[in-house]
Design an enzyme around this catalytic site. Structure first.
Site, PDB file in Angstrom:
ATOM      1  N   PRO A   1       0.821  -1.218   0.000  1.00 17.72           N
ATOM      2  CA  PRO A   1       0.000   0.000   0.000  1.00 17.72           C
ATOM      3  C   PRO A   1       0.853   1.265   0.000  1.00 17.72           C
ATOM      4  O   PRO A   1       2.027   1.226   0.385  1.00 17.72           O
ATOM      5  CB  PRO A   1      -0.777  -0.097   1.319  1.00 17.72           C
ATOM      6  CG  PRO A   1      -0.524  -1.431   1.886  1.00 17.72           C
ATOM      7  CD  PRO A   1       0.639  -2.034   1.198  1.00 17.72           C
ATOM      8  N   PRO A   2       0.274   2.385  -0.424  1.00 16.29           N
ATOM      9  CA  PRO A   2       1.027   3.634  -0.453  1.00 16.29           C
ATOM     10  C   PRO A   2       1.433   4.082   0.955  1.00 16.29           C
ATOM     11  O   PRO A   2       0.754   3.743   1.932  1.00 16.29           O
ATOM     12  CB  PRO A   2       0.056   4.636  -1.070  1.00 16.29           C
ATOM     13  CG  PRO A   2      -1.278   4.002  -1.074  1.00 16.29           C
ATOM     14  CD  PRO A   2      -1.098   2.534  -0.946  1.00 16.29           C
ATOM     15  N   THR A  24       3.989   3.240   2.796  1.00 24.36           N
ATOM     16  CA  THR A  24       4.554   2.261   3.722  1.00 24.36           C
ATOM     17  C   THR A  24       6.077   2.294   3.752  1.00 24.36           C
ATOM     18  O   THR A  24       6.700   1.449   4.396  1.00 24.36           O
ATOM     19  CB  THR A  24       4.074   0.843   3.368  1.00 24.36           C
ATOM     20  OG1 THR A  24       4.169   0.662   1.959  1.00 24.36           O
ATOM     21  CG2 THR A  24       2.643   0.641   3.803  1.00 24.36           C
ATOM     22  N   HIS A  63     -11.575 -15.702  12.552  1.00 23.94           N
ATOM     23  CA  HIS A  63     -11.475 -16.368  11.256  1.00 23.94           C
ATOM     24  C   HIS A  63     -10.029 -16.822  10.999  1.00 23.94           C
ATOM     25  O   HIS A  63      -9.770 -17.979  10.693  1.00 23.94           O
ATOM     26  CB  HIS A  63     -11.952 -15.384  10.184  1.00 23.94           C
ATOM     27  CG  HIS A  63     -11.883 -15.889   8.785  1.00 23.94           C
ATOM     28  ND1 HIS A  63     -13.009 -16.219   8.058  1.00 23.94           N
ATOM     29  CD2 HIS A  63     -10.832 -16.136   7.968  1.00 23.94           C
ATOM     30  CE1 HIS A  63     -12.645 -16.635   6.856  1.00 23.94           C
ATOM     31  NE2 HIS A  63     -11.325 -16.583   6.772  1.00 23.94           N
ATOM     32  N   GLU A  64      -9.084 -15.904  11.180  1.00 28.22           N
ATOM     33  CA  GLU A  64      -7.682 -16.238  10.905  1.00 28.22           C
ATOM     34  C   GLU A  64      -7.145 -17.232  11.933  1.00 28.22           C
ATOM     35  O   GLU A  64      -6.367 -18.128  11.589  1.00 28.22           O
ATOM     36  CB  GLU A  64      -6.814 -14.982  10.882  1.00 28.22           C
ATOM     37  CG  GLU A  64      -7.191 -13.941   9.833  1.00 28.22           C
ATOM     38  CD  GLU A  64      -7.316 -14.489   8.413  1.00 28.22           C
ATOM     39  OE1 GLU A  64      -6.658 -15.500   8.098  1.00 28.22           O
ATOM     40  OE2 GLU A  64      -8.090 -13.917   7.633  1.00 28.22           O
TER      41      GLU A  64
END
Ligand code: ADP
Ligand code: ZN
Length: 482
Positions: free
Chosen positions: A99-100, A102, A320-321
């Site tokens: 992502p931008p 980072t 979930h993870e």
């Protein structure tokens, strides 16, 4: 009177013509200047020259994985001969993706800084021009400069502008981009392994890049630079508060926790905004109230907004993870689970479990069933923890993945007895088999989840706390529970 008005109208017409001509002339001049400028802008100015102060790795906080992945590149730039002697080929092209904000640009600059060489920074869109050939020419000019400076790091931001996949529907009309891309590839292959020149390209999405670019020998090292987790955010916050007068009432740990889904650039922006507020109020220190005000301004309307407000989403993601991770550990004991996180990755999922399958030639029926159950485990955990009616859309990719493995399981590998060893799916009842296998394995997964609900919940809680858990820790939690 008649005459008079005729004269006036004639004058008006003349004035009008003059005016138009003047406008035309100005426009013409501007156009000339414009085109001249765009050609002159080919001059690529190195963002930093040798011996000027570049940054080093210590200024890029967090991102330890990425730093480790580029360490050998720094060493290669310094001593290309060392590697050349062994015939080792070090990647000449590296892609930083994520992502931008980072820290991709920062890290590229730090590679140059660590190696002590020139750094050239350009942006992909600078090379995509209206006129065919201009982009390619700019590329050649850039590399001419690079060659003159000897060893160097060239950073191309937004590489997708040049190297996006060609869609089939649109094969023509992209001459300019193709020429630019080809020029880049040609220039890259023109370097010798002993040159010590490395080209780093950045993109938000690696999956949209043309294979011509990512192929072996080109940009073949891919380094993900993701959003920082809570620990990494703390480090970034430390760096950006350093040297600023900050009050004791600002709690860095708390701020790191509050800023989930923030990029490094957003953290920097947040702190800068707080500093501006403090300055405006002539406050002696940057106080917590400044930080808070700046925080709420920043998250309003930003992508972080939604997710920060919805802590519930985070809990769902964590369960979930955790389900994927714990079940994978049980049904695929040979897999190495290197990372579990609730921080979204660049492929758009809420969180993910990075599980590396063992390196072997054959997979057993048990392995394949394990893979299917491991994919179902996220949904199964949601069902067991939140109830059948409260399962979410978060399992979309898992379901697709499981379906494609099930297909192979039945039709390719002949592992489902009821179908047999026919090795083809022409049978019109194929769907019935798919459903049967899916149903059986999903139910089996739910059973295993039920038996391990406690451990899944502890992993989920730890995920909420730390956002990312690394390999050994999962085993620790699991062993402590039994
Ligand atoms: P990207 O190239 O990924 O869009 P940049 O490298 O341009 O991101 O980062 C923009 C700014 O954000 C940097 O100048 C720095 O102030 C801040 N920043 C981003 N990541 C980090 C980091 N890991 N450590 C410290 N500051 C960072
Ligand atoms: Zn999942």
């Amino acid at each position: 009177m008649e005459n008079m008005s005729a004269v006036i109208s004639l004058l008006q017409t003349i004035a009008g013509i003059c005016f138009l001509a003047a406008i035309g002339f100005i426009m013409y001049k501007n156009m000339k200047k414009g085109s001249k400028e765009s050609v002159m802008a080919l001059e690529v100015v190195p963002a930093a020259q040798k011996n000027t102060k570049l940054i080093d790795f210590s200024q890029v906080a967090g991102n330890e994985d990425a730093k480790n992945k580029v360490c050998d590149i720094v060493d290669y730039i310094k001593n290309p001969d060392k590697y050349n002697k062994y015939g080792a080929r070090i990647p000449r092209g590296v892609i930083f993706y994520g992502p931008p904000g980072t820290g991709k640009t920062m890290l590229a600059k730090a590679v140059a800084g660590e190696a002590g060489v020139d750094f050239y920074a350009v942006t992909g869109s600078d090379f995509v021009q209206m006129y065919v050939g201009v982009g390619a020419m700019r590329i050649r000019q850039l590399f001419k400069k690079v060659r003159q400076s000897g060893k160097a790091v060239v950073f191309i931001d937004e590489i997708d502008a040049i190297g996006k996949k060609r869609s089939n529907a649109n094969t023509s009309g992209n001459d300019e981009r193709d020429q630019t891309l080809n020029a880049l590839l040609t220039e890259m292959s023109g370097f010798d392994d002993t040159d010590g020149v490395v080209i780093i390209a950045a993109t938000n999405r690696i999956d949209i890049l043309d294979e011509a670019l990512t192929r072996t020998g080109r940009f073949d090292r891919h380094v993900e630079i993701g959003l920082p987790n809570v620990n990494q955010r703390k480090k970034i916050i430390d760096i950006h508060f350093k040297g600023k007068p900050v009050s004791d009432d600002v709690n860095f740990d708390e701020l790191a926790k509050q800023t989930i889904f923030f990029s490094g650039a957003m953290l920097e922006g947040l702190i800068n905004e707080a500093a501006i507020l403090a300055a405006k109020q002539k406050s002696e220190f940057i106080e917590n109230k400044h930080v808070e005000e700046s925080y709420y301004t920043m998250i309003a309307g930003s992508p972080a907004d939604k997710s920060i407000v919805k802590r519930k989403d985070m809990y769902i993601t964590a369960c979930h993870e955790a389900g994927h991770a714990v079940i994978t550990r049980i049904v695929l004991p040979e897999n190495e689970i290197s990372k579990i996180t609730v921080i979204p990755s660049s492929n758009g999922s809420g969180g993910f479990v990075l599980s590396i399958p063992p390196d072997k030639m054959y997979y057993t029926k048990k392995d394949i069933e394990g893979m299917i159950m491991s994919a179902y485990a996220g949904r199964a955990a949601e069902e067991v923890i939140f109830g059948k009616d409260c399962v979410t859309t978060g399992a979309q990719n898992d379901i697709q993945k499981a379906a494609s493995i099930i297909k192979d399981y039945i039709f390719k590998y002949g592992m489902f007895d009821e179908f047999g060893l026919i090795g083809s799916e022409y049978e019109k009842d194929g769907l019935i088999y798919l459903k049967k296998v899916s149903y059986n394995l999903y139910n089996k997964t739910v059973e295993i989840v039920k038996n391990n609900k406690e451990v899944i919940l502890s992993v989920a809680n730890e995920l909420i706390e730390k956002e990312t858990i690394y390999s050994g820790r999962l085993d620790e939690i699991m062993n402590n529970m039994v």
